[in-house]
Design an enzyme around this catalytic site. Structure first.
Site, mmCIF file in Angstrom:
data_model
loop_
_atom_site.group_PDB
_atom_site.id
_atom_site.type_symbol
_atom_site.label_atom_id
_atom_site.label_comp_id
_atom_site.label_asym_id
_atom_site.label_seq_id
_atom_site.Cartn_x
_atom_site.Cartn_y
_atom_site.Cartn_z
ATOM 1 N N ARG A 156 5.073 -7.201 31.338
ATOM 2 C CA ARG A 156 6.212 -7.245 31.080
ATOM 3 C C ARG A 156 7.166 -6.761 32.347
ATOM 4 O O ARG A 156 7.008 -5.544 32.752
ATOM 5 C CB ARG A 156 7.030 -6.545 29.933
ATOM 6 C CG ARG A 156 8.413 -6.470 29.728
ATOM 7 C CD ARG A 156 9.051 -7.776 29.236
ATOM 8 N NE ARG A 156 10.549 -7.779 29.426
ATOM 9 C CZ ARG A 156 11.472 -7.077 28.212
ATOM 10 N NH1 ARG A 156 10.862 -6.774 27.263
ATOM 11 N NH2 ARG A 156 12.646 -7.461 28.524
ATOM 12 N N ARG A 198 10.551 -13.595 29.350
ATOM 13 C CA ARG A 198 9.648 -12.285 29.112
ATOM 14 C C ARG A 198 8.248 -12.650 28.528
ATOM 15 O O ARG A 198 8.418 -13.725 27.860
ATOM 16 C CB ARG A 198 10.445 -11.126 28.599
ATOM 17 C CG ARG A 198 10.790 -11.349 26.962
ATOM 18 C CD ARG A 198 12.133 -12.106 26.887
ATOM 19 N NE ARG A 198 13.249 -11.421 27.336
ATOM 20 C CZ ARG A 198 13.886 -10.260 27.150
ATOM 21 N NH1 ARG A 198 13.833 -10.021 25.977
ATOM 22 N NH2 ARG A 198 15.055 -10.009 27.830
ATOM 23 N N ASP A 222 8.554 -9.080 24.214
ATOM 24 C CA ASP A 222 9.801 -8.295 24.034
ATOM 25 C C ASP A 222 9.278 -7.590 22.622
ATOM 26 O O ASP A 222 9.234 -8.406 21.626
ATOM 27 C CB ASP A 222 10.738 -9.129 24.129
ATOM 28 C CG ASP A 222 12.152 -8.229 23.759
ATOM 29 O OD1 ASP A 222 12.255 -7.049 24.415
ATOM 30 O OD2 ASP A 222 13.219 -8.730 23.213
ATOM 31 N N ASP A 243 11.084 -5.120 19.662
ATOM 32 C CA ASP A 243 12.239 -4.280 19.287
ATOM 33 C C ASP A 243 12.063 -3.586 18.257
ATOM 34 O O ASP A 243 11.390 -4.190 17.260
ATOM 35 C CB ASP A 243 13.283 -5.202 19.375
ATOM 36 C CG ASP A 243 14.079 -5.719 20.742
ATOM 37 O OD1 ASP A 243 13.949 -4.920 21.474
ATOM 38 O OD2 ASP A 243 14.381 -6.914 20.569
HETATM 39 P P1 AMP Z 1 15.205 -5.377 25.772
HETATM 40 O O1 AMP Z 1 15.442 -5.951 27.376
HETATM 41 O O2 AMP Z 1 15.596 -6.081 24.843
HETATM 42 O O3 AMP Z 1 13.706 -4.774 25.791
HETATM 43 O O4 AMP Z 1 15.758 -3.792 25.878
HETATM 44 C C1 AMP Z 1 15.114 -2.744 26.143
HETATM 45 C C2 AMP Z 1 16.178 -1.636 26.212
HETATM 46 O O5 AMP Z 1 16.981 -1.462 25.166
HETATM 47 C C3 AMP Z 1 15.384 -0.357 26.432
HETATM 48 O O6 AMP Z 1 16.088 0.471 27.411
HETATM 49 C C4 AMP Z 1 15.512 0.616 25.175
HETATM 50 O O7 AMP Z 1 15.623 1.921 25.226
HETATM 51 C C5 AMP Z 1 16.904 -0.163 24.749
HETATM 52 N N1 AMP Z 1 16.897 -0.221 23.457
HETATM 53 C C6 AMP Z 1 17.867 0.548 22.332
HETATM 54 N N2 AMP Z 1 17.631 0.311 21.005
HETATM 55 C C7 AMP Z 1 16.581 -0.233 20.985
HETATM 56 C C8 AMP Z 1 15.812 -0.717 19.941
HETATM 57 N N3 AMP Z 1 16.188 -0.606 18.479
HETATM 58 N N4 AMP Z 1 14.485 -1.472 20.225
HETATM 59 C C9 AMP Z 1 13.949 -1.664 21.343
HETATM 60 N N5 AMP Z 1 14.766 -1.175 22.495
HETATM 61 C C10 AMP Z 1 16.005 -0.698 22.342
#
Ligand code: AMP
Length: 159
Positions: A83, A92, A95, A97
């Site tokens: 990633r 991506r 991903d 979450d």
């Molecule tokens: P992404 O681009 O969606 O992978 O976002 C990643 C960023 O979101 C990272 O800096 C994480 O620290 C932040 N983040 C905040 N809350 C969450 C969550 N519940 N799950 C995953 N990433 C999170």
């Protein structure tokens, strides 16, 4: 043990293979049991539209990890899939979450739970409601009611 839900998405380099591998990797996380995996869903990209369709899914985990430790583990799995963070909503390979962590509501730098956009995204809600039809999103309400409000979003369950 805490019941956590993890959202999984990929739209590059054989997304289905990335998602299936991610399920196996989630099953091997420390102090964690993978208790359920949703079907896979084919979904239209949100935000930056000129990119391939996504495959999305949700995993249910029973975990002794803290929410922060769980997120760190997920970021390690993302990194192992190559990633790269180029720009928001970019294509991506994988991903992951933290959607929900029990009934916790967390608002810290780097970690917001429930995931702040999950309740308006059919690609999260459809697999989540498949696993937990009666689920309540803390501070939001029934996931199924939110899914009903996302009827205009293009999400297709695949075999
Ligand atoms: P992404 O681009 O969606 O992978 O976002 C990643 C960023 O979101 C990272 O800096 C994480 O620290 C932040 N983040 C905040 N809350 C969450 C969550 N519940 N799950 C995953 N990433 C999170």
């Amino acid at each position: 043990m805490t019941l956590a839900y993890v959202g999984i998405g990929s739209n590059l380099e054989d997304p289905r293979a990335h998602i299936l591998r991610a399920f196996d990797e989630l099953a091997r996380l420390p102090e964690t049991t993978l208790t359920a995996r949703s079907s896979l869903y084919r979904t239209a990209p949100v935000g930056h539209a000129a990119q391939p369709h996504f495959i999305n899914a949700v995993a249910a985990l029973d975990t002794r990890l803290s929410a922060q430790a769980l997120l760190a583990e997920l970021q390690g799995v993302e990194a192992s899939h190559g990633r790269q963070r180029s720009f928001p909503n970019a294509p991506r390979t994988l991903d992951l979450d933290v959607l929900l962590y029990g009934a916790a509501q967390i608002d810290q730098p780097g970690l917001t739970v429930p995931h702040p956009r999950m309740h308006e995204r059919a690609f999260v809600l459809a697999p989540l409601v498949e696993l937990a039809p009666k689920l309540e999103i803390p501070g939001i309400g029934p996931a199924s009611a939110r899914l009903a409000q996302c009827a205009a979003q293009d999400v297709e369950r695949i075999a």
